[in-house]
Motif scaffolding. Structure first.
Motif, PDB file in Angstrom:
ATOM      1  N   ALA A  22     103.628 -63.020  45.751  1.00  0.00           N
ATOM      2  CA  ALA A  22     103.937 -62.867  44.331  1.00  0.00           C
ATOM      3  C   ALA A  22     104.404 -64.184  43.725  1.00  0.00           C
ATOM      4  O   ALA A  22     104.143 -64.472  42.548  1.00  0.00           O
ATOM      5  CB  ALA A  22     105.007 -61.796  44.146  1.00  0.00           C
ATOM      6  N   VAL A  23     105.093 -64.998  44.520  1.00  0.00           N
ATOM      7  CA  VAL A  23     105.567 -66.301  44.041  1.00  0.00           C
ATOM      8  C   VAL A  23     104.385 -67.194  43.679  1.00  0.00           C
ATOM      9  O   VAL A  23     104.360 -67.828  42.619  1.00  0.00           O
ATOM     10  CB  VAL A  23     106.447 -66.982  45.111  1.00  0.00           C
ATOM     11  CG1 VAL A  23     106.808 -68.402  44.674  1.00  0.00           C
ATOM     12  CG2 VAL A  23     107.706 -66.170  45.360  1.00  0.00           C
ATOM     13  N   MET A  24     103.379 -67.239  44.555  1.00  0.00           N
ATOM     14  CA  MET A  24     102.198 -68.058  44.292  1.00  0.00           C
ATOM     15  C   MET A  24     101.404 -67.516  43.106  1.00  0.00           C
ATOM     16  O   MET A  24     100.914 -68.282  42.268  1.00  0.00           O
ATOM     17  CB  MET A  24     101.305 -68.114  45.536  1.00  0.00           C
ATOM     18  CG  MET A  24     101.861 -68.924  46.688  1.00  0.00           C
ATOM     19  SD  MET A  24     101.963 -70.701  46.312  1.00  0.00           S
ATOM     20  CE  MET A  24     103.709 -70.872  45.993  1.00  0.00           C
ATOM     21  N   ARG A  25     101.282 -66.205  43.037  1.00  0.00           N
ATOM     22  CA  ARG A  25     100.530 -65.614  41.921  1.00  0.00           C
ATOM     23  C   ARG A  25     101.189 -65.945  40.584  1.00  0.00           C
ATOM     24  O   ARG A  25     100.513 -66.206  39.588  1.00  0.00           O
ATOM     25  CB  ARG A  25     100.414 -64.097  42.089  1.00  0.00           C
ATOM     26  CG  ARG A  25      99.561 -63.660  43.270  1.00  0.00           C
ATOM     27  CD  ARG A  25      99.174 -62.182  43.163  1.00  0.00           C
ATOM     28  NE  ARG A  25     100.322 -61.294  43.065  1.00  0.00           N
ATOM     29  CZ  ARG A  25     100.971 -60.781  44.100  1.00  0.00           C
ATOM     30  NH1 ARG A  25     100.586 -61.088  45.339  1.00  0.00           N
ATOM     31  NH2 ARG A  25     101.992 -59.960  43.922  1.00  0.00           N
ATOM     32  N   ALA A  26     102.510 -65.967  40.569  1.00  0.00           N
ATOM     33  CA  ALA A  26     103.239 -66.256  39.330  1.00  0.00           C
ATOM     34  C   ALA A  26     103.064 -67.707  38.890  1.00  0.00           C
ATOM     35  O   ALA A  26     103.244 -68.028  37.711  1.00  0.00           O
ATOM     36  CB  ALA A  26     104.718 -65.946  39.514  1.00  0.00           C
ATOM     37  N   GLN A  27     102.702 -68.583  39.817  1.00  0.00           N
ATOM     38  CA  GLN A  27     102.553 -70.003  39.502  1.00  0.00           C
ATOM     39  C   GLN A  27     101.133 -70.380  39.103  1.00  0.00           C
ATOM     40  O   GLN A  27     100.864 -71.534  38.775  1.00  0.00           O
ATOM     41  CB  GLN A  27     102.974 -70.846  40.713  1.00  0.00           C
ATOM     42  CG  GLN A  27     104.446 -70.748  41.052  1.00  0.00           C
ATOM     43  CD  GLN A  27     104.823 -71.556  42.277  1.00  0.00           C
ATOM     44  OE1 GLN A  27     104.109 -72.461  42.687  1.00  0.00           O
ATOM     45  NE2 GLN A  27     105.953 -71.221  42.871  1.00  0.00           N
ATOM     46  N   ARG A  28     100.225 -69.419  39.108  1.00  0.00           N
ATOM     47  CA  ARG A  28      98.841 -69.725  38.737  1.00  0.00           C
ATOM     48  C   ARG A  28      98.764 -70.041  37.247  1.00  0.00           C
ATOM     49  O   ARG A  28      99.238 -69.265  36.415  1.00  0.00           O
ATOM     50  CB  ARG A  28      97.928 -68.552  39.090  1.00  0.00           C
ATOM     51  CG  ARG A  28      97.781 -68.334  40.587  1.00  0.00           C
ATOM     52  CD  ARG A  28      96.957 -67.089  40.898  1.00  0.00           C
ATOM     53  NE  ARG A  28      95.598 -67.188  40.397  1.00  0.00           N
ATOM     54  CZ  ARG A  28      94.603 -67.806  41.025  1.00  0.00           C
ATOM     55  NH1 ARG A  28      94.828 -68.401  42.191  1.00  0.00           N
ATOM     56  NH2 ARG A  28      93.392 -67.839  40.515  1.00  0.00           N
ATOM     57  N   PRO A  29      98.156 -71.174  36.892  1.00  0.00           N
ATOM     58  CA  PRO A  29      98.072 -71.556  35.476  1.00  0.00           C
ATOM     59  C   PRO A  29      97.182 -70.602  34.687  1.00  0.00           C
ATOM     60  O   PRO A  29      96.316 -69.920  35.246  1.00  0.00           O
ATOM     61  CB  PRO A  29      97.450 -72.963  35.534  1.00  0.00           C
ATOM     62  CG  PRO A  29      97.611 -73.421  36.940  1.00  0.00           C
ATOM     63  CD  PRO A  29      97.589 -72.190  37.784  1.00  0.00           C
ATOM     64  N   ALA A  30      97.393 -70.590  33.398  1.00  0.00           N
ATOM     65  CA  ALA A  30      96.532 -69.810  32.514  1.00  0.00           C
ATOM     66  C   ALA A  30      95.103 -70.330  32.618  1.00  0.00           C
ATOM     67  O   ALA A  30      94.870 -71.532  32.727  1.00  0.00           O
ATOM     68  CB  ALA A  30      97.030 -69.922  31.077  1.00  0.00           C
ATOM     69  N   GLY A  31      94.155 -69.410  32.609  1.00  0.00           N
ATOM     70  CA  GLY A  31      92.756 -69.806  32.672  1.00  0.00           C
ATOM     71  C   GLY A  31      92.164 -69.794  34.064  1.00  0.00           C
ATOM     72  O   GLY A  31      90.951 -69.978  34.225  1.00  0.00           O
ATOM     73  N   THR A  32      92.992 -69.607  35.096  1.00  0.00           N
ATOM     74  CA  THR A  32      92.452 -69.514  36.451  1.00  0.00           C
ATOM     75  C   THR A  32      91.829 -68.137  36.658  1.00  0.00           C
ATOM     76  O   THR A  32      91.978 -67.231  35.834  1.00  0.00           O
ATOM     77  CB  THR A  32      93.541 -69.752  37.509  1.00  0.00           C
ATOM     78  OG1 THR A  32      94.639 -68.862  37.268  1.00  0.00           O
ATOM     79  CG2 THR A  32      94.034 -71.185  37.462  1.00  0.00           C
ATOM     80  N   ALA A  33      91.139 -67.987  37.764  1.00  0.00           N
ATOM     81  CA  ALA A  33      90.425 -66.745  38.049  1.00  0.00           C
ATOM     82  C   ALA A  33      91.385 -65.568  38.181  1.00  0.00           C
ATOM     83  O   ALA A  33      92.552 -65.744  38.536  1.00  0.00           O
ATOM     84  CB  ALA A  33      89.635 -66.909  39.346  1.00  0.00           C
ATOM     85  N   PRO A  34      90.909 -64.356  37.889  1.00  0.00           N
ATOM     86  CA  PRO A  34      91.746 -63.174  38.121  1.00  0.00           C
ATOM     87  C   PRO A  34      92.144 -63.100  39.588  1.00  0.00           C
ATOM     88  O   PRO A  34      91.351 -63.424  40.473  1.00  0.00           O
ATOM     89  CB  PRO A  34      90.833 -62.011  37.721  1.00  0.00           C
ATOM     90  CG  PRO A  34      89.443 -62.566  37.749  1.00  0.00           C
ATOM     91  CD  PRO A  34      89.566 -64.007  37.389  1.00  0.00           C
ATOM     92  N   CYS A  35      93.378 -62.691  39.844  1.00  0.00           N
ATOM     93  CA  CYS A  35      93.918 -62.749  41.201  1.00  0.00           C
ATOM     94  C   CYS A  35      94.351 -61.359  41.662  1.00  0.00           C
ATOM     95  O   CYS A  35      95.108 -60.668  40.975  1.00  0.00           O
ATOM     96  CB  CYS A  35      95.098 -63.712  41.248  1.00  0.00           C
ATOM     97  SG  CYS A  35      95.689 -64.062  42.915  1.00  0.00           S
ATOM     98  N   VAL A  36      93.876 -60.978  42.838  1.00  0.00           N
ATOM     99  CA  VAL A  36      94.190 -59.684  43.434  1.00  0.00           C
ATOM    100  C   VAL A  36      95.310 -59.855  44.454  1.00  0.00           C
ATOM    101  O   VAL A  36      95.276 -60.781  45.274  1.00  0.00           O
ATOM    102  CB  VAL A  36      92.943 -59.088  44.118  1.00  0.00           C
ATOM    103  CG1 VAL A  36      93.284 -57.787  44.836  1.00  0.00           C
ATOM    104  CG2 VAL A  36      91.835 -58.867  43.095  1.00  0.00           C
ATOM    105  N   ALA A  37      96.300 -58.985  44.405  1.00  0.00           N
ATOM    106  CA  ALA A  37      97.395 -59.016  45.372  1.00  0.00           C
ATOM    107  C   ALA A  37      96.954 -58.296  46.641  1.00  0.00           C
ATOM    108  O   ALA A  37      96.887 -57.067  46.682  1.00  0.00           O
ATOM    109  CB  ALA A  37      98.634 -58.350  44.784  1.00  0.00           C
ATOM    110  N   ALA A  38      96.625 -59.068  47.666  1.00  0.00           N
ATOM    111  CA  ALA A  38      96.161 -58.484  48.926  1.00  0.00           C
ATOM    112  C   ALA A  38      96.255 -59.526  50.025  1.00  0.00           C
ATOM    113  O   ALA A  38      96.334 -60.728  49.762  1.00  0.00           O
ATOM    114  CB  ALA A  38      94.722 -57.982  48.801  1.00  0.00           C
TER     115      ALA A  38
END
Length: 208
Positions: A22-38
């Protein structure tokens, strides 16, 4: 796979990122690919959902690498994995940072199987990856001919190895490296290194 903040996602492709943290997902910049938590070991996708799946320098963090690779093979028509061959111990004698300053790295990879086994599980071919002297990436071996980079805290914080060896080992290695660079001892211990354009560091591509 284990996409972190999206650094390796091609902008000209339709990409689905997978990141368990969740920490890494929260740091993804706007405009990056959709991200699945898995996690790699249990991908929430149908068989052969993707043309290709890629994992960069992450397999060694997975709880069950074999299960994760099998899942990658299941959901994609092609699998590409950039990883390190722990079974090839020769690189530790050639990579000056681990040989002379950070021997603790050997303990981090002790017991890991050679990449031959995971390659066999998914029917992959193995391709050696040489690291060019001016490699623009920041993975652990990237600065083999530019050791002064390892003195930079920002460079070290981008690589999990430094955290895993512990603060005491890190500080000892950095202090010794700084002294050797200042006194020219590094050059004396590594004559001719500047003449090499690329290095073999045990890095491999698994392609299936």
């Amino acid at each position: 796979m284990s996409a972190d903040t999206g650094s390796y996602e091609p902008p000209d492709r339709d990409v689905t990122a997978v990141e368990p943290s969740a920490v890494m997902r929260a740091q993804r910049p706007a405009g990056t690919a959709p991200c699945v938590a898995a996690a790699a070991e249990g991908l929430p996708f149908e068989d052969r959902s993707f043309d290709a799946v890629m994992a960069f320098s992450t397999v060694h963090h997975w709880q069950d690498p074999i299960a994760g690779l099998r899942e990658m093979r299941r959901v994609a028509k092609r699998v590409v994995v950039f990883t390190h061959d722990a079974g090839d111990t020769g690189w530790r004698h050639h990579f000056r940072l681990t040989r002379d300053y950070l021997p603790e790295v050997a303990g981090l990879v002790a017991g890991r199987p050679s990449v031959d086994r995971p390659a066999g599980v998914i029917g992959a071919r193995l391709e050696p990856v040489l690291t060019p002297w001016d490699c623009a990436d920041g993975f652990f071996e990237a600065h083999w001919r530019r050791p002064e980079a390892y003195l930079d805290d920002h460079v070290r914080r981008a690589v999990s190895v430094w955290t895993r060896v512990g603060a005491e080992a890190e500080q000892r290695a950095v202090n010794k490296l700084r002294e050797d660079l200042s006194s020219s001892r590094w050059v004396e211990r590594n004559p001719g290194l500047a003449g090499f354009d690329a290095a073999e560091s045990g890095l491999r591509l698994l392609v299936a």
